[in-house]
Write an enzyme that holds these catalytic residues in place. Structure first.
Site, PDB file in Angstrom:
ATOM      1  N   LYS A  53      67.218  52.922 -58.450  1.00  0.00           N
ATOM      2  CA  LYS A  53      68.151  53.432 -57.569  1.00  0.00           C
ATOM      3  C   LYS A  53      68.690  54.775 -58.184  1.00  0.00           C
ATOM      4  O   LYS A  53      69.138  55.918 -57.642  1.00  0.00           O
ATOM      5  CB  LYS A  53      68.770  52.761 -57.125  1.00  0.00           C
ATOM      6  CG  LYS A  53      69.252  51.375 -55.949  1.00  0.00           C
ATOM      7  CD  LYS A  53      70.335  51.620 -55.248  1.00  0.00           C
ATOM      8  CE  LYS A  53      70.542  50.010 -55.712  1.00  0.00           C
ATOM      9  NZ  LYS A  53      71.923  49.184 -55.083  1.00  0.00           N
ATOM     10  N   ARG A 111      61.485  40.767 -60.972  1.00  0.00           N
ATOM     11  CA  ARG A 111      61.058  41.649 -59.881  1.00  0.00           C
ATOM     12  C   ARG A 111      59.949  42.344 -59.889  1.00  0.00           C
ATOM     13  O   ARG A 111      59.585  42.073 -60.641  1.00  0.00           O
ATOM     14  CB  ARG A 111      61.929  43.077 -60.656  1.00  0.00           C
ATOM     15  CG  ARG A 111      63.359  42.630 -61.397  1.00  0.00           C
ATOM     16  CD  ARG A 111      64.056  44.365 -62.166  1.00  0.00           C
ATOM     17  NE  ARG A 111      64.584  45.411 -60.999  1.00  0.00           N
ATOM     18  CZ  ARG A 111      65.518  45.206 -60.211  1.00  0.00           C
ATOM     19  NH1 ARG A 111      66.485  44.354 -61.084  1.00  0.00           N
ATOM     20  NH2 ARG A 111      65.482  46.288 -59.976  1.00  0.00           N
ATOM     21  N   GLU A 142      73.909  46.481 -52.906  1.00  0.00           N
ATOM     22  CA  GLU A 142      75.500  47.277 -52.879  1.00  0.00           C
ATOM     23  C   GLU A 142      75.112  48.382 -52.683  1.00  0.00           C
ATOM     24  O   GLU A 142      73.469  49.353 -52.339  1.00  0.00           O
ATOM     25  CB  GLU A 142      75.440  47.710 -54.602  1.00  0.00           C
ATOM     26  CG  GLU A 142      76.774  48.148 -54.821  1.00  0.00           C
ATOM     27  CD  GLU A 142      76.829  48.886 -56.828  1.00  0.00           C
ATOM     28  OE1 GLU A 142      75.912  48.370 -57.592  1.00  0.00           O
ATOM     29  OE2 GLU A 142      77.442  49.303 -56.660  1.00  0.00           O
TER      30      GLU A 142
HETATM   31  P1  ATP Z   1      71.621  48.492 -58.966  1.00  0.00           P
HETATM   32  O1  ATP Z   1      72.387  47.378 -59.431  1.00  0.00           O
HETATM   33  O2  ATP Z   1      70.839  48.844 -60.712  1.00  0.00           O
HETATM   34  O3  ATP Z   1      72.634  49.847 -58.485  1.00  0.00           O
HETATM   35  P2  ATP Z   1      69.587  47.003 -57.358  1.00  0.00           P
HETATM   36  O4  ATP Z   1      68.125  47.197 -57.401  1.00  0.00           O
HETATM   37  O5  ATP Z   1      69.770  45.609 -58.703  1.00  0.00           O
HETATM   38  O6  ATP Z   1      70.098  48.002 -58.435  1.00  0.00           O
HETATM   39  P3  ATP Z   1      71.234  45.764 -55.046  1.00  0.00           P
HETATM   40  O7  ATP Z   1      71.487  46.583 -54.002  1.00  0.00           O
HETATM   41  O8  ATP Z   1      72.059  44.775 -56.431  1.00  0.00           O
HETATM   42  O9  ATP Z   1      70.256  47.600 -56.413  1.00  0.00           O
HETATM   43  O10 ATP Z   1      69.921  45.118 -55.004  1.00  0.00           O
HETATM   44  C1  ATP Z   1      70.060  44.219 -53.854  1.00  0.00           C
HETATM   45  C2  ATP Z   1      68.630  43.015 -54.155  1.00  0.00           C
HETATM   46  O11 ATP Z   1      67.818  43.678 -54.482  1.00  0.00           O
HETATM   47  C3  ATP Z   1      69.601  42.194 -55.352  1.00  0.00           C
HETATM   48  O12 ATP Z   1      69.208  40.444 -54.995  1.00  0.00           O
HETATM   49  C4  ATP Z   1      68.672  42.627 -56.009  1.00  0.00           C
HETATM   50  O13 ATP Z   1      68.133  41.652 -57.101  1.00  0.00           O
HETATM   51  C5  ATP Z   1      67.281  42.993 -55.064  1.00  0.00           C
HETATM   52  N1  ATP Z   1      65.979  43.889 -55.960  1.00  0.00           N
HETATM   53  C6  ATP Z   1      66.498  45.249 -55.894  1.00  0.00           C
HETATM   54  N2  ATP Z   1      65.153  45.510 -56.986  1.00  0.00           N
HETATM   55  C7  ATP Z   1      64.217  44.531 -56.468  1.00  0.00           C
HETATM   56  C8  ATP Z   1      62.917  44.696 -57.548  1.00  0.00           C
HETATM   57  N3  ATP Z   1      62.389  45.568 -57.945  1.00  0.00           N
HETATM   58  N4  ATP Z   1      62.565  43.113 -57.257  1.00  0.00           N
HETATM   59  C9  ATP Z   1      62.976  42.587 -56.180  1.00  0.00           C
HETATM   60  N5  ATP Z   1      64.222  42.109 -56.016  1.00  0.00           N
HETATM   61  C10 ATP Z   1      64.703  42.913 -56.218  1.00  0.00           C
END
Ligand code: ATP
Ligand code: MG
Length: 610
Positions: free
Chosen positions: A311, A301, A62
């Protein structure tokens, strides 16, 4: 011989996702799937033929912040599976939430993915094809699908207040109860949905909900929201829409339109999987999508000790000025890590090495640091640097060399195992810079560096220590000078004749200590930033603690040091090993010829392990 972790011939640690992909490829699950090139225009999208036996994954950030080390895990997993199994990985911006998203983030995410070593331009199949997509390009299709669900009696417009909706949702122990609006006819719902779309209802006055089961034990199936009214300008579609799809509705559709085969996400989406399947099956039944449909798989994760990867919290660090920006070298963002000097290969090695499992993992920061040292050890040129300088004066210089102005040329290999990198040249002269802590007035036990003659209780005196100036010669410490306040001004020593490194006499005098140095005349003054962990606790927000309470006050120290003259040629982002100090990089923004600025990437030895 170490394997390049990014080469496709390196053995890959097996994990459950690779197992699933291999089984699907063997079973031909995806053979004959439809695929019609770019699904960029959702308005007249039709799924065309897919190359047989090809997997398609996606990385769907995102654009509401910068990518961090956790995202690197997901990037390496998704792009890595596609690379290793001859498939394609899409970079897709999941831009369904207009309020928090910005073009700045889109650009930064693209740059970070490429820096990490991956590309959405794929030449699988012979022709280079761009696989860069935006969820917002499918808004038309998503809306049409919403109308189709309404017409089929699978969705309805709910006009309860947010509080009423919450009250009727129930909880883990209590089933929900139906909304009073649930019984409207498809015709009534369609008319109302169109009014929502046409801006006839104020923000928040109504939502579109799936009609599934308010009594489901899975709360995500209790008529989840599909669309909400929100007057906000979108970075791609401007003011065209005043209703926006929810992430949970949009994401499965994005996957299906792009013919994703394996939709890999993190564990928190596990409970969403039944809705993912419900939605895609429903749209396939309505002939809006073709089967087979994408399948969602969840993995744990990646968390790193001493690092936060939320984030929201990273945004706070930037907004509150706790760090200098998203690319502050202490930030776990890919931009921050790049600026700090981490190599893409070290991050990939860490991510690949951590595998994929069904539980969230905590990785010791030392693992990442180890990957970095492993990568840099073999390639970073060496250099001498003095970071806390004090003068060393060789008092018998003129006696030995005929003049105080004499300069003895010295050289050393740029890299001990890579002769092809050539030699570094520098001059040994009467006045040098050495590290302040390489001298002790009174040597502590086991101190083998410079100390002056010591008076003994019986009135006799032992001589000062002898040490080797690395690549130079042996000197014997004879004394030191202090100013009126008692600050050390300079250390005094005399040259021990015939001890030049590389000459037959070099081994005639045995010394226990070797120190690094930089010539006062040919050394380069430099700004050197010494970074350390941003937090003092391995889990900064453990137990609900505010991470601000455990900020490391010494996470950045800036010193004025001296560098050997070979570093005159250093380019931005070039990495070196400063002997005895660690790995350093010329700052990618602030470094300039004539005004060197270096960042410490890491020390030579692990300082992270618990
Ligand atoms: P948010 O949705 O809270 O803004 P997010 O970290 O999920 O934060 P996204 O931009 O949705 O951000 O993440 C993109 C991809 O990265 C998603 O598929 C998410 O699952 C993956 N991702 C994010 N953080 C991690 C992590 N710590 N370990 C593994 N994959 C991650
Ligand atoms: Mg997310």
């Amino acid at each position: 011989m170490a394997h390049d972790p990014n080469s496709s011939t390196a053995p890959k640690p097996s994990n459950f996702l690779r197992g699933i992909v291999e089984r699907d490829l063997e079973a031909g699950t995806w053979a004959g799937r439809h695929f019609g090139g770019s699904p960029g225009d959702g308005a007249h999208h039709a799924q065309g033929p897919l190359d047989p036996a090809r997997i398609r994954t996606r990385f769907p950030p995102e654009p509401n912040g910068y990518l961090h080390v956790g995202h690197a895990k997901s990037i390496c997993l998704n792009f890595g599976l596609a690379r290793d199994y001859g498939g394609v990985c899409h970079l897709r911006f999941d831009d369904t939430n207009p309020e928090k998203e910005e073009q700045e983030y889109v650009d930064a995410i693209k740059e970070a993915v490429q820096w990490l070593g991956f590309d959405w331009i794929s030449d699988v199949g012979g022709t280079p094809t761009s696989h860069l997509y935006y969820a917002s390009h499918y808004f038309d299709f998503m809306y049409r699908a919403a109308e189709a669900l309404v017409t089929a009696g699978l969705a309805y417009v709910d006009e309860q207040t947010a509080d009423e909706m919450r009250a009727r949702r129930g909880d883990f122990n209590t089933p929900g109860t139906d909304s009073p609006w649930r019984a409207r006819t498809p015709e009534q719902n369609l008319a109302r949905l169109r009014q929502m779309r046409d801006g006839l209802l104020p923000d928040g006055a109504a939502v579109l909900r799936a009609k599934i089961d308010m009594g489901s034990p899975n709360i995500n199936l209790r008529d989840p929201t599909l669309y909400r009214i929100k007057r906000a300008t979108h970075h791609n579609t401007g003011d065209r829409w005043c209703i926006y799809p929810m992430y949970t509705y949009a994401h499965p559709i994005e996957d299906a339109l792009e013919n994703i085969t394996h939709s890999i996400c993190t564990l928190e989406f596990e409970d969403q999987r039944p809705f993912y399947d419900w939605l895609l099956e429903s749209l396939a039944d309505l002939s809006l999508l073709a089967r087979p449909l994408p399948k969602q798989y969840e993995f744990g994760r990646l968390n790193l000790s001493y690092v936060i990867t939320s984030k929201r919290k990273l945004r706070e660090l930037v907004a509150e000025g706790i760090v200098d920006g998203w690319d502050d070298p202490r930030m776990p963002t890919l931009f921050g890590m790049r600026r700090r000097g981490y190599t893409p290969a070290s991050i990939r090695a860490m991510a690949d090495g951590s595998g994929a499992s069904k539980t969230n993992i905590w990785l010791d920061y030392a693992v990442l640091d180890g990957c970095l040292r492993h990568d840099l050890e073999g390639q970073a040129p060496r250099a001498m640097a003095v970071l806390d300088p004090v003068e060393l004066c060789l008092t018998n210089w003129a006696e030995i060399y005929g003049s105080d102005a004499h300069v003895e040329p010295c050289q050393a290999p740029a890299h001990p195992q890579q002769p092809e990198l050539g030699m570094r040249q520098f001059g040994l002269a009467r006045r040098l810079w050495i590290e302040r802590d390489d001298f002790a007035e009174v040597p502590p036990k086991g101190f083998f560096r410079l100390y002056p003659p010591q008076a003994k209780p019986d009135g006799s005196t032992t001589p000062g220590s002898k040490v080797r100036l690395k690549y130079g010669l042996v000197v014997e410490c004879t004394g030191f000078e202090k100013d009126a306040e008692g600050h050390l001004l300079r250390v005094l020593a005399s040259v021990v004749p015939d001890t030049r490194s590389g000459t037959p006499g070099a081994d005639a005098v045995k010394v226990k200590g070797t120190i690094t140095w930089v010539g006062m005349a040919d050394g380069l003054p430099a700004t050197v930033r010494l970074f350390d962990r941003l937090f003092t606790e391995p889990n900064p927000d453990a137990g609900g603690r505010d991470y601000r309470e455990v900020l490391n006050p010494r996470s950045r120290e800036v010193v004025q040091g001296w560098l050997e003259p070979s570093l005159k040629m250093a380019q931005r982002e070039q990495r070196y090993q400063f002997e005895r100090h660690g790995y350093f990089v010329a700052d990618r923004l602030d470094h300039a010829a004539g005004q060197p600025v270096f960042n410490r990437i890491t020390t030579l030895k692990d300082s992270w392990a618990a």
